[in-house]
Design an enzyme around this catalytic site. Structure first.
Site, PDB file in Angstrom:
ATOM      1  N   GLY A  51       0.834  -1.534  -0.059  1.00 54.37           N
ATOM      2  CA  GLY A  51      -0.274   0.288  -0.283  1.00 54.37           C
ATOM      3  C   GLY A  51       0.757   1.416  -0.156  1.00 54.37           C
ATOM      4  O   GLY A  51       2.080   1.420   0.286  1.00 54.37           O
ATOM      5  N   CYS A  78       5.704  -6.180   1.502  1.00 55.37           N
ATOM      6  CA  CYS A  78       5.848  -4.726   1.464  1.00 55.37           C
ATOM      7  C   CYS A  78       5.221  -4.155   2.574  1.00 55.37           C
ATOM      8  O   CYS A  78       5.470  -3.997   4.093  1.00 55.37           O
ATOM      9  CB  CYS A  78       5.012  -4.393   0.003  1.00 55.37           C
ATOM     10  SG  CYS A  78       6.240  -2.485  -0.268  1.00 55.37           S
ATOM     11  N   TYR A  79       4.224  -3.155   2.255  1.00 45.69           N
ATOM     12  CA  TYR A  79       3.287  -2.635   3.633  1.00 45.69           C
ATOM     13  C   TYR A  79       2.835  -3.789   4.733  1.00 45.69           C
ATOM     14  O   TYR A  79       3.222  -3.101   5.760  1.00 45.69           O
ATOM     15  CB  TYR A  79       2.725  -1.808   3.069  1.00 45.69           C
ATOM     16  CG  TYR A  79       1.392  -0.924   4.207  1.00 45.69           C
ATOM     17  CD1 TYR A  79       1.941   0.249   4.731  1.00 45.69           C
ATOM     18  CD2 TYR A  79       0.221  -1.216   4.898  1.00 45.69           C
ATOM     19  CE1 TYR A  79       1.251   1.076   5.525  1.00 45.69           C
ATOM     20  CE2 TYR A  79      -0.524  -0.423   6.053  1.00 45.69           C
ATOM     21  CZ  TYR A  79      -0.334   0.253   6.176  1.00 45.69           C
ATOM     22  OH  TYR A  79      -0.545   1.036   7.222  1.00 45.69           O
ATOM     23  N   HIS A 172       7.719  -7.788  -4.214  1.00 41.23           N
ATOM     24  CA  HIS A 172       6.526  -7.894  -4.526  1.00 41.23           C
ATOM     25  C   HIS A 172       6.581  -9.416  -5.362  1.00 41.23           C
ATOM     26  O   HIS A 172       6.629  -9.282  -6.590  1.00 41.23           O
ATOM     27  CB  HIS A 172       5.875  -7.210  -5.670  1.00 41.23           C
ATOM     28  CG  HIS A 172       5.358  -5.321  -4.620  1.00 41.23           C
ATOM     29  ND1 HIS A 172       3.779  -5.604  -4.297  1.00 41.23           N
ATOM     30  CD2 HIS A 172       6.194  -4.267  -4.498  1.00 41.23           C
ATOM     31  CE1 HIS A 172       4.381  -4.196  -3.876  1.00 41.23           C
ATOM     32  NE2 HIS A 172       5.506  -3.354  -3.531  1.00 41.23           N
ATOM     33  N   GLU A 174       4.377 -11.043  -6.098  1.00 42.70           N
ATOM     34  CA  GLU A 174       3.081 -11.168  -7.666  1.00 42.70           C
ATOM     35  C   GLU A 174       3.573 -10.854  -8.908  1.00 42.70           C
ATOM     36  O   GLU A 174       2.753 -10.545  -9.838  1.00 42.70           O
ATOM     37  CB  GLU A 174       1.354 -10.066  -7.040  1.00 42.70           C
ATOM     38  CG  GLU A 174       1.678  -8.935  -7.057  1.00 42.70           C
ATOM     39  CD  GLU A 174       2.539  -8.237  -5.324  1.00 42.70           C
ATOM     40  OE1 GLU A 174       3.109  -9.054  -5.104  1.00 42.70           O
ATOM     41  OE2 GLU A 174       2.699  -7.448  -5.272  1.00 42.70           O
ATOM     42  N   ASP A 240      -8.014  -4.020 -26.706  1.00 44.11           N
ATOM     43  CA  ASP A 240      -9.259  -3.776 -24.901  1.00 44.11           C
ATOM     44  C   ASP A 240     -10.779  -3.295 -26.318  1.00 44.11           C
ATOM     45  O   ASP A 240     -11.642  -4.330 -25.575  1.00 44.11           O
ATOM     46  CB  ASP A 240      -8.977  -2.457 -24.205  1.00 44.11           C
ATOM     47  CG  ASP A 240      -7.639  -3.381 -23.913  1.00 44.11           C
ATOM     48  OD1 ASP A 240      -6.934  -4.724 -23.664  1.00 44.11           O
ATOM     49  OD2 ASP A 240      -6.523  -1.793 -23.787  1.00 44.11           O
ATOM     50  N   LYS A 383      -4.196  -6.937 -19.604  1.00 39.41           N
ATOM     51  CA  LYS A 383      -3.701  -6.515 -20.775  1.00 39.41           C
ATOM     52  C   LYS A 383      -3.263  -8.196 -21.506  1.00 39.41           C
ATOM     53  O   LYS A 383      -4.239  -8.858 -22.318  1.00 39.41           O
ATOM     54  CB  LYS A 383      -2.874  -6.235 -21.428  1.00 39.41           C
ATOM     55  CG  LYS A 383      -1.966  -6.218 -22.671  1.00 39.41           C
ATOM     56  CD  LYS A 383      -3.234  -5.361 -23.111  1.00 39.41           C
ATOM     57  CE  LYS A 383      -3.426  -2.953 -22.847  1.00 39.41           C
ATOM     58  NZ  LYS A 383      -3.825  -2.527 -23.922  1.00 39.41           N
TER      59      LYS A 383
HETATM   60  P1  XMP Z   1       1.110   3.690 -18.477  1.00 34.65           P
HETATM   61  O1  XMP Z   1       1.368   4.836 -18.545  1.00 34.65           O
HETATM   62  O2  XMP Z   1       0.022   3.867 -17.473  1.00 34.65           O
HETATM   63  O3  XMP Z   1       0.736   2.273 -19.683  1.00 34.65           O
HETATM   64  O4  XMP Z   1       2.108   2.685 -18.077  1.00 34.65           O
HETATM   65  C1  XMP Z   1       0.474   1.314 -19.530  1.00 34.65           C
HETATM   66  C2  XMP Z   1      -0.877   1.141 -19.975  1.00 34.65           C
HETATM   67  O5  XMP Z   1      -1.891   1.945 -20.658  1.00 34.65           O
HETATM   68  C3  XMP Z   1      -1.694   2.635 -21.439  1.00 34.65           C
HETATM   69  N1  XMP Z   1      -2.620   3.997 -20.777  1.00 34.65           N
HETATM   70  C4  XMP Z   1      -3.885   4.736 -21.594  1.00 34.65           C
HETATM   71  N2  XMP Z   1      -4.536   4.160 -22.235  1.00 34.65           N
HETATM   72  N3  XMP Z   1      -6.424   6.048 -21.704  1.00 34.65           N
HETATM   73  C5  XMP Z   1      -5.689   4.891 -22.156  1.00 34.65           C
HETATM   74  O6  XMP Z   1      -6.328   4.038 -22.823  1.00 34.65           O
HETATM   75  C6  XMP Z   1      -5.139   6.142 -20.729  1.00 34.65           C
HETATM   76  O7  XMP Z   1      -5.223   7.510 -20.545  1.00 34.65           O
HETATM   77  C7  XMP Z   1      -3.871   5.835 -21.104  1.00 34.65           C
HETATM   78  N4  XMP Z   1      -2.726   6.232 -19.986  1.00 34.65           N
HETATM   79  C8  XMP Z   1      -1.569   4.905 -20.131  1.00 34.65           C
HETATM   80  C9  XMP Z   1      -0.471   2.465 -22.185  1.00 34.65           C
HETATM   81  O8  XMP Z   1      -0.598   3.367 -23.185  1.00 34.65           O
HETATM   82  C10 XMP Z   1      -0.075   1.918 -21.998  1.00 34.65           C
HETATM   83  O9  XMP Z   1      -0.684   0.597 -23.084  1.00 34.65           O
END
Ligand code: XMP
Length: 527
Positions: A51, A78-79, A172, A174, A240, A383
């Site tokens: 956390g 962790c926490y 971590h 996990e 997605d 994902k």
């Molecule tokens: P981050 O930057 O959060 O990226 O580590 C993880 C995954 O999420 C995507 N990403 C977004 N996708 N709206 C989206 O639909 C957003 O505001 C957004 N911000 C990050 C990023 O490209 C990666 O696949």
């Protein structure tokens, strides 16, 4: 049944997923309700999540020390480990902050080649890489605990009270990038199983991949929620929204109307890609061109959270307008389908004690009083699970293994204001990176690859003259479930070619730098 006390970690839900992959059931519980839940039905084991708080902070989530009297195995992460230490007489202090990979050494490694002194360290290697994400550190462990493993900076990285079956991990287990993390969780489940002996209900399956997502169950749920009404869907061509869209199209046929918002922030030929996805299904996507208006709304905006909110709000405005049009034509539209996945939810502060990392445009970036109800069949999946669902739906690799592209698109890959000129520059640089990756055959091996217009400037010498231009950062990462990532070890000659092409071909760029930061601490995107 394993209870998971949620202290607000980004990965609480991921812990539950890993445990379920071994065939056990899980229940995520708020710490203050834990004793009440145990009184109702005793679990086989309890995991305390990590956390963002510090155990000594005012209002930090606590737990009733009565928890240690039930004779149920406990694993603190962790926490969770720091809290156990504090409650049982150890000490926790603000330590050396550590985020990302560290090397763990097992203290009493057996010469026979396996750490078999304790069940909890069974099957581990003498040293292996673990992922950390902490500010505080345990500097004294409670009486009865022994060290199982340490890193160079954290002596109490892996500890156990063998008698009481209480275990603590500073790292971590996990996350995908902790080696042997899954093995440690499995060992913990085996400890839980031992306690209950014949009565144990936990049946540990040996293979995580036996865990299969039930598509029929998802489709039934969609049908139950939607009934006879119509659903409009935000489709972007990304994995997605493609999987969510096909699931919905297969369930309700032409009661699903996909909409592609051409906001000018997407990669080239995204529109054609979206049309291809729905070919062969009874539905045809509607494309709405808002390129000009999008730029107008983003004018002068530099704050990433603001960008996301403007984009999220604008999307809903478009979809609600479309909903009204369709209702007038006799289609009872009630829902908006979004391809939201769990990583979007948790980063947008999806649980009580979690921190907000960013408001993903499709979760925290939405307006409060929306008329459309959200339909998010993938909200609880990661994902890699979404890709698995896509494969099981029979979708081609071209759709399923496409690089993720964020909904706000190039807007969050351009630091500072998004203008027509900067957008064009980002698009050209992005095309060079894609072309070179494609040509060298490594495009399919990386999770994400993209340039960022950093908004920083540096000096260059072009044709014997001084040139002061923008710095481009190249980000290439490897990940499966988005929760953690490593930067990709792209061969130097490919990097060299990309760099040369960018500074030679794209006006205004002075320099290219390569981002060598893991997640955590850095998120994949820059904004
Ligand atoms: P981050 O930057 O959060 O990226 O580590 C993880 C995954 O999420 C995507 N990403 C977004 N996708 N709206 C989206 O639909 C957003 O505001 C957004 N911000 C990050 C990023 O490209 C990666 O696949």
């Amino acid at each position: 049944m394993i209870f998971i006390a949620d202290f607000g970690s980004q990965t609480t839900h991921l812990i539950a997923r890993r445990i379920r992959e071994f065939g056990a059931q899980t229940k995520i519980i708020r710490p203050k309700n834990l004793i009440k839940e145990i009184d109702k039905s005793k679990p086989d084991g309890i995991i305390f999540s990590g956390g963002p708080a510090s155990v000594y902070e005012k209002n930090a989530p606590e737990i009733d020390p009565k928890i240690f009297s039930f004779n149920i195995p406990i694993l603190g992460i962790c926490y969770g480990f720091q809290l156990i230490s504090k409650l049982l007489g150890g000490s926790v202090v603000p330590g050396k902050k550590e985020y990302g990979p560290a090397t763990l050494g097992i203290s009493n490694f057996s010469p026979r080649g396996e750490a078999d002194k304790f069940q909890i360290s069974n099957g581990l290697q003498k040293t292996f890489v673990v992922w950390m994400s902490h500010g505080d550190e345990v500097i004294k462990i409670p009486r009865g605990f022994e060290i199982i493993g340490s890193t160079e900076t954290v002596p109490f990285a892996f500890v156990a009270d063998e008698k009481k079956k209480i275990f603590g991990l500073q790292f971590h287990p996990e996350v995908e990038h902790t080696e042997f993390g899954i093995q440690i969780l499995k060992n913990f489940l085996e400890e839980c199983q031992k306690i209950k002996t014949q009565k144990s209900k936990i049946k540990i399956t040996t293979q995580s991949s036996k865990y299969v997502v039930n598509i029929i169950k998802i489709e039934k749920k969609i049908k139950k929620i939607v009934g006879e009404s119509y659903v409009i869907g935000a489709v972007s061509g990304g994995v997605d929204s493609t999987v969510a869209g096909i699931l919905t199209a297969e369930t309700i046929g032409n009661h699903f109307i996909p909409i592609y918002v051409d906001n000018g922030l997407m990669r080239d030929s995204t529109r054609e890609h979206v049309e291809k996805i729905f070919k062969g299904h009874k539905v045809k996507p509607i494309a709405i061109d808002v390129k000009k208006e999008m730029l107008k709304r983003l004018k002068g905006v530099v704050d990433p959270e603001k960008k996301r909110k403007i984009i999220g709000n604008f999307y809903i405005e478009i979809f609600e307008k479309e909903m009204q049009k369709l209702i007038k034509s006799g289609k009872n539209v009630k829902f908006l389908l979004q391809g939201t996945i769990y990583s979007d939810v948790i980063e947008s502060k999806g649980t009580k004690h979690a921190s907000k990392i960013k408001s993903h445009h499709n979760v925290g970036g939405l307006p409060k009083n929306m008329k459309l109800k959200l339909l998010e069949p993938l909200r609880h999946f990661y994902k890699d699970e979404v890709r698995l669902i896509g494969k099981n739906l029979g979708l081609p690799d071209e759709f399923v293994y496409k690089q993720p592209f964020p909904g706000p698109g190039f807007a969050i890959r351009i630091r500072g204001e998004v203008t027509r000129e900067r957008l064009e520059k980002e698009r050209l640089v992005d095309n060079i990176v894609l072309e070179e990756f494609e040509e060298s055959g490594i495009l399919k091996n990386v999770f994400l690859s993209f340039p960022v217009l950093t908004g920083a400037f540096s000096t260059a010498v072009k044709g014997d003259g001084r040139f002061f231009g923008e710095v481009v950062a190249l980000r290439v990462v490897e990940s499966k479930d988005v929760m953690t990532s490593k930067w990709s070890r792209v061969p130097y000659d490919i990097l060299q070619k990309i760099s040369s092409r960018i500074v030679n071909e794209i006006p205004g760029i002075s320099r290219v730098v390569y981002d060598i930061t893991t997640k955590p601490p850095a998120t994949m995107e820059w904004e």
